[in-house]
Design an enzyme around this catalytic site. Sequence first.
Site, PDB file in Angstrom:
ATOM      1  N   HIS A   1     -11.778  -7.370  47.895  1.00 21.20           N
ATOM      2  CA  HIS A   1     -12.489  -8.041  48.993  1.00 21.20           C
ATOM      3  C   HIS A   1     -12.022  -9.494  48.981  1.00 21.20           C
ATOM      4  CE1 HIS A   1     -15.343  -4.869  50.351  1.00 21.20           C
ATOM      5  NE2 HIS A   1     -14.916  -4.329  49.218  1.00 21.20           N
TER       6      HIS A   1
ATOM      7  N   CYS B   1     -19.832  -4.752  51.324  1.00 22.64           N
ATOM      8  CA  CYS B   1     -20.673  -3.730  50.713  1.00 22.64           C
ATOM      9  C   CYS B   1     -22.113  -4.203  50.819  1.00 22.64           C
ATOM     10  CB  CYS B   1     -20.304  -3.482  49.259  1.00 22.64           C
ATOM     11  SG  CYS B   1     -21.414  -2.266  48.504  1.00 22.64           S
TER      12      CYS B   1
HETATM   13  P1  HMG Z   1     -31.501   8.820  45.575  1.00 21.32           P
HETATM   14  O1  HMG Z   1     -32.600   8.301  46.432  1.00 21.32           O
HETATM   15  O2  HMG Z   1     -31.584   8.603  44.099  1.00 21.32           O
HETATM   16  O3  HMG Z   1     -31.259  10.351  45.886  1.00 21.32           O
HETATM   17  O4  HMG Z   1     -30.148   8.168  46.116  1.00 21.32           O
HETATM   18  P2  HMG Z   1     -31.928  11.624  45.274  1.00 21.32           P
HETATM   19  O5  HMG Z   1     -30.848  12.395  44.621  1.00 21.32           O
HETATM   20  O6  HMG Z   1     -33.146  11.240  44.461  1.00 21.32           O
HETATM   21  O7  HMG Z   1     -32.446  12.381  46.597  1.00 21.32           O
HETATM   22  C1  HMG Z   1     -33.487  11.852  47.410  1.00 21.32           C
HETATM   23  C2  HMG Z   1     -33.419  12.482  48.790  1.00 21.32           C
HETATM   24  O8  HMG Z   1     -32.221  12.034  49.440  1.00 21.32           O
HETATM   25  C3  HMG Z   1     -33.379  14.001  48.814  1.00 21.32           C
HETATM   26  O9  HMG Z   1     -34.072  14.413  49.996  1.00 21.32           O
HETATM   27  C4  HMG Z   1     -31.918  14.301  48.988  1.00 21.32           C
HETATM   28  O10 HMG Z   1     -31.662  15.539  49.628  1.00 21.32           O
HETATM   29  C5  HMG Z   1     -31.463  13.166  49.870  1.00 21.32           C
HETATM   30  P3  HMG Z   1     -35.523  15.087  49.901  1.00 21.32           P
HETATM   31  O11 HMG Z   1     -35.333  16.284  49.017  1.00 21.32           O
HETATM   32  O12 HMG Z   1     -36.380  14.024  49.270  1.00 21.32           O
HETATM   33  O13 HMG Z   1     -35.829  15.357  51.316  1.00 21.32           O
HETATM   34  N1  HMG Z   1     -30.056  12.881  49.641  1.00 21.32           N
HETATM   35  C6  HMG Z   1     -29.092  12.882  50.566  1.00 21.32           C
HETATM   36  N2  HMG Z   1     -29.103  13.097  51.888  1.00 21.32           N
HETATM   37  C7  HMG Z   1     -27.920  13.040  52.531  1.00 21.32           C
HETATM   38  N3  HMG Z   1     -26.737  12.804  51.925  1.00 21.32           N
HETATM   39  C8  HMG Z   1     -26.689  12.565  50.613  1.00 21.32           C
HETATM   40  C9  HMG Z   1     -27.904  12.603  49.888  1.00 21.32           C
HETATM   41  N4  HMG Z   1     -28.180  12.421  48.591  1.00 21.32           N
HETATM   42  C10 HMG Z   1     -29.499  12.586  48.435  1.00 21.32           C
HETATM   43  N5  HMG Z   1     -25.517  12.340  50.008  1.00 21.32           N
HETATM   44  C11 HMG Z   1     -27.781   8.163  46.448  1.00 21.32           C
HETATM   45  C12 HMG Z   1     -28.917   8.387  45.459  1.00 21.32           C
HETATM   46  C13 HMG Z   1     -26.475   8.154  45.653  1.00 21.32           C
HETATM   47  C14 HMG Z   1     -27.775   9.294  47.456  1.00 21.32           C
HETATM   48  C15 HMG Z   1     -27.995   6.811  47.160  1.00 21.32           C
HETATM   49  O14 HMG Z   1     -28.131   5.823  46.216  1.00 21.32           O
HETATM   50  C16 HMG Z   1     -26.850   6.464  48.093  1.00 21.32           C
HETATM   51  O15 HMG Z   1     -26.679   7.075  49.132  1.00 21.32           O
HETATM   52  N6  HMG Z   1     -26.045   5.422  47.724  1.00 21.32           N
HETATM   53  C17 HMG Z   1     -24.880   5.057  48.485  1.00 21.32           C
HETATM   54  C18 HMG Z   1     -24.802   3.576  48.693  1.00 21.32           C
HETATM   55  C19 HMG Z   1     -23.515   3.264  49.428  1.00 21.32           C
HETATM   56  O16 HMG Z   1     -23.035   4.036  50.231  1.00 21.32           O
HETATM   57  N7  HMG Z   1     -22.933   2.054  49.144  1.00 21.32           N
HETATM   58  C20 HMG Z   1     -21.732   1.644  49.783  1.00 21.32           C
HETATM   59  C21 HMG Z   1     -20.528   2.388  49.311  1.00 21.32           C
HETATM   60  S1  HMG Z   1     -19.905   1.794  47.752  1.00 21.32           S
HETATM   61  C22 HMG Z   1     -18.844   0.491  48.164  1.00 21.32           C
HETATM   62  O17 HMG Z   1     -18.802   0.084  49.296  1.00 21.32           O
HETATM   63  C23 HMG Z   1     -17.928  -0.066  47.089  1.00 21.32           C
HETATM   64  C24 HMG Z   1     -16.471   0.350  47.305  1.00 21.32           C
HETATM   65  O18 HMG Z   1     -15.988  -0.102  48.569  1.00 21.32           O
HETATM   66  C25 HMG Z   1     -15.598  -0.246  46.183  1.00 21.32           C
HETATM   67  C26 HMG Z   1     -15.800  -1.756  45.960  1.00 21.32           C
HETATM   68  O19 HMG Z   1     -15.695  -2.541  46.928  1.00 21.32           O
HETATM   69  O20 HMG Z   1     -16.046  -2.096  44.802  1.00 21.32           O
HETATM   70  C27 HMG Z   1     -16.303   1.863  47.248  1.00 21.32           C
HETATM   71 MG    MG Z   2     -15.321  -2.100  48.975  1.00 17.02          MG
END
Ligand code: HMG
Ligand code: MG
Length: 297
Positions: free
Chosen positions: A206, A237
């Site tokens: 970044h 992010c």
């Molecule tokens: P959580 O709340 O701990 O999930 O989130 P959970 O496993 O406890 O599940 C809770 C509920 O969410 C459940 O539903 C699941 O089905 C649902 P319920 O049974 O209660 O009705 N659920 C989902 N629904 C749709 N799609 C899914 C999903 N997973 C669970 N995949 C979780 C844990 C990982 C899902 C959450 O923390 C999350 O989505 N995090 C993502 C954050 C993100 O996207 N950040 C940006 C990307 S990283 C980045 O940009 C860095 C990078 O560019 C590199 C860099 O720059 O360093 C890659």
């Molecule tokens: Mg990134």
Amino acid sequence: MRVTIYEVGPRDGLQNEAVTVPVEVKREFIGRLAEAGLSVIEATSFVHPKWIPQLADASELLEDLPKAPGVRYPVLVPNERGLERALEHGVSEIAVFGSATETFAQRNLNRTLESQFEMFAPVVERALAAGVRVRAYVSMCFADPWEGPVAPAQVVAVGRRLLDLGCYELSLGDTIGVGTPRHVEALLDAFGDGGVGPERLAVHFHDTYGQALANTLTALRRGVTVVDASAGGIGGCPYAGSATGNLATEDLVWMLDGLGVETGVDLRSLVATSLWLADRLGRPSPSRVVQALAKEM
Ligand code: HMG
Ligand code: MG
């Protein structure tokens, strides 16, 4: 030498824009990137839609991705639920994303540093069994806004565990854009000492402090050939407050063209795309190359 540009604009870029663009705009954006010659385009992410509302239309987008022979469309997947959603659309490549620090693991994944691996292990295993390739990111490779500087040994330990799960490549993320070339050398040296050579590594800078291009050149000189970038320099992010956009793809292509390094990307077509997208996002591209070439177009 050939460099593979791993375009992250539709995912890392759009996930952090204030404006959520309609799915048709995303489709056109991706189609234009492919036409400009980008061969790897991270299309979206299958994360929890409440965490990243900007990409909540991932399923709809994947129902009809632009047909572009030879273009790869990986998607970001954190857990088994995300993998299931991605597999419904026949994806052939995914990326999991780990954290080098405890605080960011909790903020970005709602997991501890240790338990992130328990979340990723079945994802990688099931993906490989389904013939899907898996890339891994490590975030906060240089410093973290809550924990300060991050020791290279800590990044190598996390990165090796992700590779050991079966990921084909590790993308080293400077999530908050604070690294400098000396840090990059130290990190690549630490990976080398840990038995991970540049052929397994990609870089993901970044540009918060304007170091992304210098850091990229440093990594290229150390043998890395895969570089992440986002068209127009959009992105960031949302769970790392101080992060700003990625290295702009145009800035990277300008430098690589000057170095005589083959990329296959048509720079003017890419700039036209970033100008078109900037109109939809309601803000100008931060890329210096986009700004400079816009005057000639
Ligand atoms: P959580 O709340 O701990 O999930 O989130 P959970 O496993 O406890 O599940 C809770 C509920 O969410 C459940 O539903 C699941 O089905 C649902 P319920 O049974 O209660 O009705 N659920 C989902 N629904 C749709 N799609 C899914 C999903 N997973 C669970 N995949 C979780 C844990 C990982 C899902 C959450 O923390 C999350 O989505 N995090 C993502 C954050 C993100 O996207 N950040 C940006 C990307 S990283 C980045 O940009 C860095 C990078 O560019 C590199 C860099 O720059 O360093 C890659
Ligand atoms: Mg990134």
